[in-house]
Every structure is written in C-alpha cells, then in structure tokens.
Design a protein around this motif. Structure first.
Motif, PDB file in Angstrom:
ATOM      1  N   SER A 112      44.901 -43.546  71.440  1.00 45.67           N
ATOM      2  CA  SER A 112      44.648 -45.159  70.752  1.00 45.67           C
ATOM      3  C   SER A 112      45.948 -45.957  70.632  1.00 45.67           C
ATOM      4  CB  SER A 112      43.630 -45.134  69.747  1.00 45.67           C
ATOM      5  OG  SER A 112      44.433 -44.527  68.584  1.00 45.67           O
ATOM      6  N   ARG A 113      46.973 -45.267  70.466  1.00 46.56           N
ATOM      7  CA  ARG A 113      48.183 -46.089  70.227  1.00 46.56           C
ATOM      8  C   ARG A 113      49.036 -46.186  71.385  1.00 46.56           C
ATOM      9  NH1 ARG A 113      46.734 -42.724  65.952  1.00 46.56           N
ATOM     10  NH2 ARG A 113      46.670 -43.549  63.969  1.00 46.56           N
ATOM     11  N   ILE A 114      49.994 -47.175  71.380  1.00 44.98           N
ATOM     12  CA  ILE A 114      50.899 -47.395  72.313  1.00 44.98           C
ATOM     13  C   ILE A 114      52.081 -46.651  71.958  1.00 44.98           C
ATOM     14  CG2 ILE A 114      52.424 -49.046  73.496  1.00 44.98           C
ATOM     15  CD1 ILE A 114      49.540 -49.263  74.290  1.00 44.98           C
ATOM     16  N   LEU A 115      52.412 -45.666  72.789  1.00 45.54           N
ATOM     17  CA  LEU A 115      53.652 -44.865  72.527  1.00 45.54           C
ATOM     18  C   LEU A 115      54.818 -45.170  73.200  1.00 45.54           C
ATOM     19  CD1 LEU A 115      51.670 -41.417  72.651  1.00 45.54           C
ATOM     20  CD2 LEU A 115      51.951 -42.638  70.667  1.00 45.54           C
ATOM     21  N   ARG A 116      55.952 -44.918  72.600  1.00 45.01           N
ATOM     22  CA  ARG A 116      57.076 -45.129  73.076  1.00 45.01           C
ATOM     23  C   ARG A 116      57.393 -44.174  74.465  1.00 45.01           C
ATOM     24  NH1 ARG A 116      60.721 -48.374  70.480  1.00 45.01           N
ATOM     25  NH2 ARG A 116      62.464 -47.826  71.969  1.00 45.01           N
ATOM     26  N   ALA A 117      58.225 -44.280  75.565  1.00 54.07           N
ATOM     27  CA  ALA A 117      58.434 -43.565  76.846  1.00 54.07           C
ATOM     28  C   ALA A 117      58.247 -41.999  76.283  1.00 54.07           C
ATOM     29  CB  ALA A 117      59.023 -44.162  77.494  1.00 54.07           C
ATOM     30  N   GLU A 118      59.418 -41.939  75.328  1.00 51.93           N
ATOM     31  CA  GLU A 118      59.867 -40.494  75.277  1.00 51.93           C
ATOM     32  C   GLU A 118      58.769 -39.696  74.467  1.00 51.93           C
ATOM     33  OE1 GLU A 118      61.784 -43.127  72.010  1.00 51.93           O
ATOM     34  OE2 GLU A 118      61.208 -43.074  74.090  1.00 51.93           O
ATOM     35  N   THR A 119      58.130 -40.452  73.635  1.00 51.43           N
ATOM     36  CA  THR A 119      56.896 -39.898  72.794  1.00 51.43           C
ATOM     37  C   THR A 119      55.871 -39.701  73.567  1.00 51.43           C
ATOM     38  OG1 THR A 119      57.666 -41.313  70.862  1.00 51.43           O
ATOM     39  CG2 THR A 119      55.336 -40.285  70.728  1.00 51.43           C
ATOM     40  N   ALA A 120      55.559 -40.609  74.721  1.00 49.51           N
ATOM     41  CA  ALA A 120      54.454 -40.053  75.605  1.00 49.51           C
ATOM     42  C   ALA A 120      54.592 -38.995  76.395  1.00 49.51           C
ATOM     43  CB  ALA A 120      54.156 -41.279  76.392  1.00 49.51           C
ATOM     44  N   THR A 121      55.929 -38.748  76.742  1.00 54.08           N
ATOM     45  CA  THR A 121      56.081 -37.570  77.732  1.00 54.08           C
ATOM     46  C   THR A 121      55.995 -36.253  76.753  1.00 54.08           C
ATOM     47  OG1 THR A 121      57.783 -38.829  78.874  1.00 54.08           O
ATOM     48  CG2 THR A 121      57.862 -36.639  79.186  1.00 54.08           C
TER      49      THR A 121
END
Length: 235
Positions: A214-223
């Motif tokens: 549900s949260r917008i993640l930074r690109a590095e966190t999302a990976t």
C-alpha cells in the motif's frame, strides 16, 4: 585470531580434495596481514559449483598465501532461479541493491536504463566485488551474474520465456507473491516507467503487473522487498 569462520570465494573451475589455490593478492593480504593467519589454520572456500570446502593454509607470507582443499563441508545446493532487473540508480543505491539481491539469492542482477533512469553506466568490477563479499558473508554458495546495463526496450525485445513480474507503483495490481520456479522482477526508476515503456512491457506475454503493498517505495527498497517476496519459498 582463528580464521575458521572465514569464507572465501575462488573462481577455480573445480574444487576437490587436494586442490591447491594460490590466492590473489587482496585475499592473501586479508588473511596474512589483516587476520594474521598462521600456517596450518583452516578457512572455508567455495567456487559456485562444487559446494563448500574446508581449506588449510599450506603456504603463507605477507604477499603469498596458498590454500589446499581438505574436505567438503557442504554439498552444492541449487540457488533460486530468480533475476533482479532494476532501473539503474546512483552509485550508493546501486551498490546497496547488488549487495542485498546477492544476500537474498538472485541468480542474475540486470541493471536497466529507462527514460527516467538516474545513471547510465556502472563499474562492473566493483559491483562484482560487492556481490562476492556479500556471498562470502551470507553463507551463499555461489555468486550472481552481474550483467551490463541495457536499455529496457532492448531487454524486452530479447526477453526469454521466463515469467516477469513488474512492480506497479499505482498499486491497483495483485500483490506479489512467492514464485516456485524461474522468474524475474523488474522495478522502474523514481517517477516510474513512461507510457511508451509501459506499452512495451504490457506487450510481452510473460509479463504480470504486481503491487508491492500500500505504500510508495523508493526504487532500491522496492527491488529488495520485491525480490524477498518473490523468492521467499525457494531454497
């Protein structure tokens, strides 16, 4: 100081009882000068193919260390067949993604270049060194393949028959779950893919758009988070 817990990666083609391994200078310096290892002490070594071995120091000086493989401590176990494809980030964040993707078990790490990518080149030797160090520390038995950055459109044109889960920052896709076989995760840049890139992604039959929560993640966190979800059930 005992070095029994130290693990070292060696690219030697075959590890077997009696294999002699003259270490490259950085590893020799680490054992001889930093750890002050002594003749006859043992550490663990692996090459990504023949499991993990206990190796004895059979020659040592300030600039030269030779190990001899004595006994296998763990057989080779298959690694998850998962690829991590992520829009290239600034240096520190790219380093972080490579380190954590290695720890999580990614078999291939593929940086991609998109219209909104923050960088367009990397030092592959440095990234490989980061992956090797991470593999040594996390008990992994192999080192992931670090591929050169490639434009996302080019990657999609040559994409193999492999499920590709693409993180959808709009969060209206099904939540990503664990995959049991060959798979790949693709994460876009800060700001997301362009419409043209999204059309090219949607045109691939192997693609499934997924949410990471549900949260917008930074690109590095999302990976990192996406890869953990994807291969949670794999060895």
């Amino acid at each position: 100081m005992s070095i029994a817990s130290i693990r070292l990666y060696t690219p030697v083609a075959t590890l077997a009882e009696g294999t002699e391994l003259p270490l490259p200078e950085p590893q020799a310096h680490y054992l001889a000068t930093v750890l002050r290892a002594e003749l006859g002490e043992t550490c663990r070594i692996f090459n990504g193919q023949n499991g993990e071995w206990r190796a004895e120091i059979t020659q040592i000086s300030k600039k030269r260390v030779t190990l001899t493989a004595r006994a296998q401590t763990r057989p080779q176990h298959p690694a998850p067949d998962a690829w991590a494809c992520f829009a290239l980030l600034k240096r520190a964040k790219t380093d972080l993604v490579v380190e954590k993707a290695t720890e999580l078990g990614a078999a291939v790490i593929q940086p991609i270049i998109t219209a909104r990518t923050q960088a367009d080149h990397v030092n592959l030797e440095r990234l490989r060194a980061i992956a090797i160090e991470a593999a040594e520390q996390c008990e992994r038995q192999d080192v992931p393949e670090i591929r050169p950055p490639v434009p996302v459109m080019q990657l999609l044109q040559t994409w193999p028959n492999r499920p590709l889960f693409v993180a959808d920052e709009r969060r209206d896709s099904p939540l990503l779950g664990a995959a049991s076989g060959p798979c790949a995760l693709m994460v876009g840049p800060e700001g997301g893919f362009t419409d043209a890139e999204l059309e090219a992604i949607a045109a691939r039959p192997q693609v499934m758009r997924v949410s990471l929560g549900s949260r917008i993640l930074r690109a590095e966190t999302a990976t990192i988070a996406g890869l953990a979800l994807l291969i949670a059930a794999q060895p």
